[in-house]
Design a protein around this motif. Structure first.
Motif, mmCIF file in Angstrom:
data_model
loop_
_atom_site.group_PDB
_atom_site.id
_atom_site.type_symbol
_atom_site.label_atom_id
_atom_site.label_comp_id
_atom_site.label_asym_id
_atom_site.label_seq_id
_atom_site.Cartn_x
_atom_site.Cartn_y
_atom_site.Cartn_z
ATOM 1 N N VAL A 277 25.141 34.063 30.735
ATOM 2 C CA VAL A 277 24.598 35.185 29.965
ATOM 3 C C VAL A 277 25.727 35.849 29.184
ATOM 4 N N LEU A 278 25.353 36.501 28.092
ATOM 5 C CA LEU A 278 26.238 37.402 27.367
ATOM 6 C C LEU A 278 25.765 38.816 27.669
ATOM 7 N N ALA A 279 26.667 39.675 28.132
ATOM 8 C CA ALA A 279 26.281 41.025 28.539
ATOM 9 C C ALA A 279 27.281 42.047 28.011
ATOM 10 N N PRO A 326 23.287 26.366 37.774
ATOM 11 C CA PRO A 326 22.154 26.905 37.016
ATOM 12 C C PRO A 326 21.292 27.814 37.884
ATOM 13 N N GLN A 327 20.755 28.865 37.253
ATOM 14 C CA GLN A 327 19.935 29.839 37.957
ATOM 15 C C GLN A 327 18.619 30.056 37.214
ATOM 16 N N PRO A 328 17.577 30.529 37.929
ATOM 17 C CA PRO A 328 16.329 30.873 37.241
ATOM 18 C C PRO A 328 16.605 31.858 36.111
ATOM 19 N N THR A 329 15.903 31.676 35.017
ATOM 20 C CA THR A 329 16.169 32.485 33.835
ATOM 21 C C THR A 329 15.929 33.967 34.091
ATOM 22 N N THR A 330 16.634 34.775 33.379
ATOM 23 C CA THR A 330 16.440 36.220 33.403
ATOM 24 C C THR A 330 16.171 36.685 31.982
ATOM 25 N N ALA A 331 15.921 37.962 31.812
ATOM 26 C CA ALA A 331 15.477 38.463 30.514
ATOM 27 C C ALA A 331 16.525 39.352 29.876
ATOM 28 N N PRO A 332 16.777 39.204 28.582
ATOM 29 C CA PRO A 332 17.550 40.217 27.877
ATOM 30 C C PRO A 332 16.912 41.595 28.091
ATOM 31 N N GLY A 333 17.769 42.562 28.385
ATOM 32 C CA GLY A 333 17.279 43.899 28.743
ATOM 33 C C GLY A 333 17.507 44.213 30.204
ATOM 34 N N GLN A 334 17.604 43.169 31.043
ATOM 35 C CA GLN A 334 18.018 43.358 32.429
ATOM 36 C C GLN A 334 19.538 43.574 32.449
ATOM 37 N N PHE A 335 20.091 43.809 33.633
ATOM 38 C CA PHE A 335 21.517 44.072 33.727
ATOM 39 C C PHE A 335 22.223 42.999 34.545
ATOM 40 N N GLU A 351 22.318 40.593 26.891
ATOM 41 C CA GLU A 351 21.886 40.502 25.499
ATOM 42 C C GLU A 351 21.355 39.111 25.152
ATOM 43 N N GLU A 352 21.960 38.086 25.755
ATOM 44 C CA GLU A 352 21.529 36.710 25.478
ATOM 45 C C GLU A 352 21.620 35.909 26.776
ATOM 46 N N VAL A 353 20.778 34.884 26.879
ATOM 47 C CA VAL A 353 20.892 33.925 27.967
ATOM 48 C C VAL A 353 21.195 32.551 27.371
ATOM 49 N N ALA A 354 21.990 31.771 28.098
ATOM 50 C CA ALA A 354 22.379 30.447 27.639
ATOM 51 C C ALA A 354 21.659 29.386 28.457
ATOM 52 N N SER A 355 20.978 28.491 27.795
ATOM 53 C CA SER A 355 20.266 27.419 28.478
ATOM 54 C C SER A 355 21.250 26.466 29.141
ATOM 55 N N VAL A 356 20.765 25.748 30.109
ATOM 56 C CA VAL A 356 21.599 24.758 30.791
ATOM 57 C C VAL A 356 21.872 23.584 29.846
#
Length: 356
Positions: A277-279, A326-335, A351-356
């Motif tokens: 993720v980008l945070a 790899p982990q289950p996807t999360t949502a932009p807006g979470q912390f 802000e962004e999630v990166a696919s496997v």
């Protein structure tokens, strides 16, 4: 739990009317503090009235002063409005994390200053410590891992942490219930509060009242192939499996949202994994800043487990977390909240999630 080291023995305790803050008052008194119960009213409704009445009853039972403060304007500005805006932008917000740093603690600290209290306290299950080598204040995980709320306090700043006392960091919920019963507190059996305190029932109806329109659009796969139609992006959460409304031999998962095109992106289980993720921008606690990659653990949602990662610095105070697995996807807006052992390094919004 030690009395404030500057000689002050007065503390403003945030009291929500629940059992956790009630027992916190008793523990603070036992530790030698002069306690003032402060109920910050963030909404103007029956639930707020009942909470204030319960807090007042606890204070009367314990023989401590109780005051109320109207903080509804601050709450609306710092929590409710950003919550609605985030959903309108296709995010899945986690309002409690930001509320603690931008609303609850500031309101409580203002009350403490007016009352002449050096310290403030809340009923969160976490601990506060000061690092010997740097002098920085940090949040540490509660001893009861099942109730740990350190994730929720990851955005607190140094000046907030320096005045914060957390009486429940070394207790379990079961012990708190027993103490409340032994003390004859009127909230001993009061149930847990709901996660999003300002939404009564369906949050989608709340969003419509706030002007967040449910624009229909296409349900698509990652390649843009149209699979069906939806009635509004706010009806879906990233990672959701049920209720998507598209039939397939395997279940579909919500992978993301494209609000500019009103598209809901779905895929199968093997696509619903992320590699990072980008945070940010980040709020650091245990460190002043991140200058080079380092190993840590990260929680991508409040209820998720911490997983190993490498944190890499990015421009403008952001970080990229590369997950070890790899982990289950999360949502932009979470912390994303990073830690080493039981100590919080810091946190920032995904802000962004990166696919496997």
């Amino acid at each position: 739990m030690a009395v404030a080291d500057d000689g002050s023995r007065s503390v403003a305790l945030g009291m929500s009317g629940g059992v956790d803050s009630a027992v916190s008052a008793a523990l603070l008194m036992r530790a030698g503090y002069d306690v003032v119960g402060v109920t910050c009213r963030f909404t103007d409704d029956g639930a707020a009235d009942r909470a204030a009445a319960d807090a007042a009853a606890v204070c009367a039972r314990l023989g401590v002063r109780h005051i109320e403060r109207d903080c509804s304007g601050l709450f609306e500005r710092e929590v409710v409005e950003p919550f609605a805006r985030s959903y309108a932008c296709g995010l899945t917000p986690s309002p409690c994390v930001g509320c603690n740093a931008r609303c609850k603690l500031p309101a409580l600290l203002d009350a403490a200053d007016e009352l002449g209290c050096r310290a403030v306290a809340t009923g969160h299950y976490a601990r506060i410590a000061q690092l010997a080598e740097s002098g920085r204040y940090v949040v540490k995980a509660a001893l009861d891992a099942r109730k740990d709320q350190s994730y929720m306090l990851a955005l607190l700043a140094q000046d907030q942490l320096a005045r914060l006392v957390l009486p429940l960091g070394g207790t379990t919920k079961a012990e708190v219930r027993v103490m409340a019963s032994d003390l004859g507190l009127p909230v001993a059996e009061k149930p847990e509060s709901q996660d999003v305190c300002f939404v009564d029932g369906d949050y989608r109806a709340f969003l419509r009242e706030r002007g967040v329109r449910d624009e229909p659009g296409a349900i698509v796969d990652r390649n843009g192939t149209v699979l069906g139609r939806h009635e509004g992006l706010a009806n879906f959460t990233v990672g959701q499996r049920k209720g998507i409304g598209v039939a397939a031999p395997q279940p579909y998962y919500v992978l993301g949202k494209r609000p500019e095109a009103a598209e809901l992106v779905v895929g199968f289980a093997d696509e619903a994994l992320i590699g990072g993720v980008l945070a940010g921008p980040m709020n650091w606690q245990a460190i002043e800043r991140l200058d080079e990659p380092r190993a840590a653990s990260v929680k991508l949602r409040y209820r998720s487990r911490a997983v190993p990662c490498i944190i890499e610095p990015e421009p403008e105070g952001r970080v990229r977390a590369v997950l070890r697995e790899p982990q289950p996807t999360t949502a932009p807006g979470q912390f994303a909240v990073f830690s080493v052992g039981d100590t919080v390094l810091g946190g920032g919004m995904i802000e962004e999630v990166a696919s496997v």
